[in-house]
Design a protein around this motif. Structure first.
Motif, PDB file in Angstrom:
ATOM      1  N   GLU A  50       0.814  -1.209   0.000  1.00 20.48           N
ATOM      2  CA  GLU A  50       0.000   0.000   0.000  1.00 20.48           C
ATOM      3  C   GLU A  50       0.851   1.263   0.000  1.00 20.48           C
ATOM      4  O   GLU A  50       0.369   2.333  -0.312  1.00 20.48           O
ATOM      5  CB  GLU A  50      -0.937   0.007   1.200  1.00 20.48           C
ATOM      6  N   ARG A 108      -4.603   0.085   2.382  1.00 23.74           N
ATOM      7  CA  ARG A 108      -5.110  -1.261   2.743  1.00 23.74           C
ATOM      8  C   ARG A 108      -6.196  -1.158   3.791  1.00 23.74           C
ATOM      9  O   ARG A 108      -7.109  -1.996   3.833  1.00 23.74           O
ATOM     10  CB  ARG A 108      -3.970  -2.117   3.275  1.00 23.74           C
ATOM     11  N   GLU A 110      -8.698  -3.547   0.974  1.00 22.02           N
ATOM     12  CA  GLU A 110      -7.589  -4.489   1.015  1.00 22.02           C
ATOM     13  C   GLU A 110      -7.342  -5.127  -0.347  1.00 22.02           C
ATOM     14  O   GLU A 110      -6.221  -5.521  -0.653  1.00 22.02           O
ATOM     15  CB  GLU A 110      -7.859  -5.589   2.064  1.00 22.02           C
ATOM     16  N   ASP A 148      -0.115  -4.818   3.452  1.00 26.34           N
ATOM     17  CA  ASP A 148      -0.119  -3.809   4.512  1.00 26.34           C
ATOM     18  C   ASP A 148       1.265  -3.226   4.698  1.00 26.34           C
ATOM     19  O   ASP A 148       2.284  -3.921   4.642  1.00 26.34           O
ATOM     20  CB  ASP A 148      -0.596  -4.422   5.826  1.00 26.34           C
TER      21      ASP A 148
END
Length: 640
Positions: free
Chosen positions: A5, A63, A67, A95
């Motif tokens: 991310e 995220r 997600e 993440d």
């Protein structure tokens, strides 16, 4: 595809090309990416005529918001009708540690009881981290906490539970503040405050402190006299610290409260040391907690003596019997007086009160030991002179002023058989001879005479009995056992001797008994001249017998003396000869030989007409081995 991310904008991601068997216009002409929110599609031509398709990140990924992303890549050709092929692209946003932990509450408040055991859970702090996986794992710790506080509490690193780790004491600290820090693995953290309030428990026993105390009090002290001041304290609070003070009820004291936390113990009544010389006070203090706690303290108060009790004899009157003829200094008995006071006030001394007894001072008869009260006889008592007497003994203490009491002592002298009977009649005279006459015509029971005797003792010691010890004719007279009367027991005849000699013994009834003897001469005759001639001869015979006895005793004494003298002379001569022989034996003087005389044969029958005996003593020691030589001469023959 997996994309972090935190991927930078403009990041390119290569995609696979589509295949189309057609060529030319009917081949692949266009690629389209839907949706195109976060990514755009770029197609680059290669030198070999091929195409290279790339997906370019044009908006940042998050995220925590989304997600996953689902994209569709469409490849279209230019033919008629137009044909296309699709491929679905699944993007998983990886993440990144881009979020800090956030505590659920900035301030936590909790209460816990003091003295809670270790491991007691107080509260639980929590923090959330929007990240995922390891980036979202939060750990807890204390920060900027004093060492003492850190020893009392512990925080679970994983769960955030705060537990008791030491002994909590409300009296030391009522409130504690912990700074709990929630941290993730990326170094991001958040801090919250935990305020812990300690609640009081009744865990402190009240204390007693004597501020002043007098362990001795005079028995004449008035009621209200202070003997102790004490301070009472309880470290607990509210009801747990409210105290009540009391003392045992079986003592003549009471407790009073003067100031908060201060109490005074005073006398409630008059004291009497003789009844109770000391008191044990138990001071009890209890609080109002639940359950209540209490403590106690024992103090001992002694009552000092005042000389307010006189000595007291065991009896007001004493009677003691003492046998006469006692030895002077005899311990008769002991008087004893007790004084309920103490120390000098109870030290008793004994004194005689002087008075006259039959003209004698009492101190000349008895004495008393001032310390022990033992009464001693000063003289030997004589029952015939004094039978009893009384006197007073004073017992006096050593107090100031002294107190005293008096007891009467009566001494009874007990008679002893120390006097022999005395014959009053018939009178025994030294020169003249007295005889009682009995006519030859006297009948049986004729009263010859009466022996009269007295005994100055008393009681059974003075009871007299009379017995006939010897008589010339025992068949003619008898003596009355109790009255001493001498009477005939048969008819007097002409054959009875004129001279009758009676020996009467008079005995008392004492233990041992004492006696006296009297000789009664009785003349059996009808006329006085006959009596006179007979008793004159009797007198001469008596004088002769007395002289004969004297000469016999004198002769025996002389013979005994001569015998003893001879015996002593013989023993002295023997000892003298023995000593002379011993002196010669041990001396070094020359020895003079001794030649015995010549002996001849008296019989004249032997062949040896002469015999010579020689005994030679040489040296002093040679006497132990003497030698004898006998020489006989007969012709030419010699015998050695």
């Amino acid at each position: 595809m997996k994309i972090a991310e935190n991927a930078a904008l403009g990041t390119r991601f290569s995609l696979e090309n589509a295949d189309d068997s057609d060529v030319g216009v009917n081949g692949i002409q266009k690629y389209t990416l839907k949706p195109a929110d976060n990514f755009k599609l770029e197609v680059q031509n290669q030198p070999d005529g091929g195409r290279f398709v790339e997906m370019v990140l044009q908006n940042p990924l998050d995220r925590e918001k989304e997600e996953t992303h689902s994209l569709v890549l469409i490849a279209s050709d230019g033919g008629e009708p137009r044909r296309s092929g699709t491929v679905r692209i699944h993007i998983t946003v990886l993440d990144a540690n881009d979020n800090s932990p956030v505590c659920s509450q900035p301030v936590y408040k909790a209460e816990v009881k003091e003295n809670s055991p270790e491991g007691t859970v107080i509260t639980t702090v929590s923090a959330n981290d929007a990240d995922n996986g390891a980036n979202g794992q939060v750990t807890y710790s204390t920060a900027h906490v004093a060492k003492e506080t850190k020893q009392l509490f512990e925080v679970n690193v994983q769960t955030g539970e705060i537990k008791v780790a030491g002994k909590l004491d409300f009296e030391k600290s009522k409130t504690y503040q912990l700074n709990v820090q929630a941290s993730d693995h990326g170094g991001f953290s958040d801090t919250c405050k935990v305020i812990i309030q300690i609640t009081d428990e009744n865990d402190n026993v009240p204390t007693i402190q004597l501020m002043s105390f007098s362990n001795s009090i005079s028995e004449d002290s008035p009621p209200g006299t202070t003997i102790a001041v004490l301070n009472v304290d309880d470290e607990d609070f509210d009801g747990n610290g409210a105290v009540k003070c009391s003392i045992n009820s079986d003592v003549p004291f009471k407790i009073e409260s003067s100031l908060t936390g201060y109490y005074t113990i005073v006398t409630e009544d008059f004291l009497d040391r003789e009844s109770n010389p000391e008191y044990n006070l138990t001071i009890t203090v209890s609080d109002q907690g639940s359950p209540p706690l209490s403590s106690s303290k024992n103090i001992n108060v002694k009552v000092s003596d005042v000389n307010d009790s006189p000595p007291k004899f065991d009896h007001s009157e004493y009677t003691k019997t003492v046998a006469e003829n006692n030895s002077p200094g005899l311990s008769v008995f002991t008087v004893s007086a007790n004084d309920a006071d103490w120390g000098q006030n109870a030290r008793v001394s004994y004194f005689l009160q002087e008075r006259d007894i039959n003209g004698l001072a009492v101190s000349s008869l008895v004495s008393v030991n001032s310390d022990t009260g033992v009464i001693h006889a000063v003289i030997s008592f004589d029952y015939e002179q004094i039978k009893w007497f009384e006197f007073n003994v004073t017992a006096r203490d050593a107090g100031s002023p002294p107190l005293s009491s008096v007891a009467t002592v009566k001494i009874i002298v007990q008679d002893q058989n120390d006097n022999a009977p005395q014959v009053l009649y018939p009178v025994q005279t030294g020169g003249s001879l007295v005889a009682e006459m009995v006519p030859r015509s006297a009948d049986v029971g004729y009263l010859v005479t009466k022996v009269v005797a007295v005994d100055v003792d008393s009681g059974q010691n003075a009871w007299l009995s009379y017995k006939l010890q010897k008589a010339t004719d025992r068949a003619l007279f008898e003596v009355g056992l109790q009255n001493g009367e001498i009477r005939t027991i048969r008819q007097v005849t002409d054959k009875d001797a004129v001279k009758q000699r009676l020996t009467v013994i008079v005995e008392d009834n004492g233990q041992p008994s004492r006696s006296a003897t009297v000789v009664v001469n009785v003349a059996v005759a009808d006329s006085f001249p006959e009596v006179l001639s007979e008793f004159t001869e009797l007198t001469h015979d008596k004088e002769y017998n007395d002289n004969l006895t004297f000469y016999l005793v004198l002769a025996l004494a002389v013979v005994s003396f001569l015998f003893i003298t001879c015996l002593v002379v013989i023993i002295s001569v023997k000892i003298y000869r023995w000593r002379q022989s011993r002196i010669l034996y041990h001396s070094n003087l020359p020895v003079i030989p001794y030649y015995p005389p010549r002996y001849s044969d008296t019989l004249g029958t032997g062949t040896l007409p002469h015999v010579y005996n020689y005994e030679v003593c040489r040296t002093t020691d040679s006497r132990k081995s003497d030698m004898k030589y006998i020489v006989a001469v007969c012709g030419a023959e010699t015998v050695n």
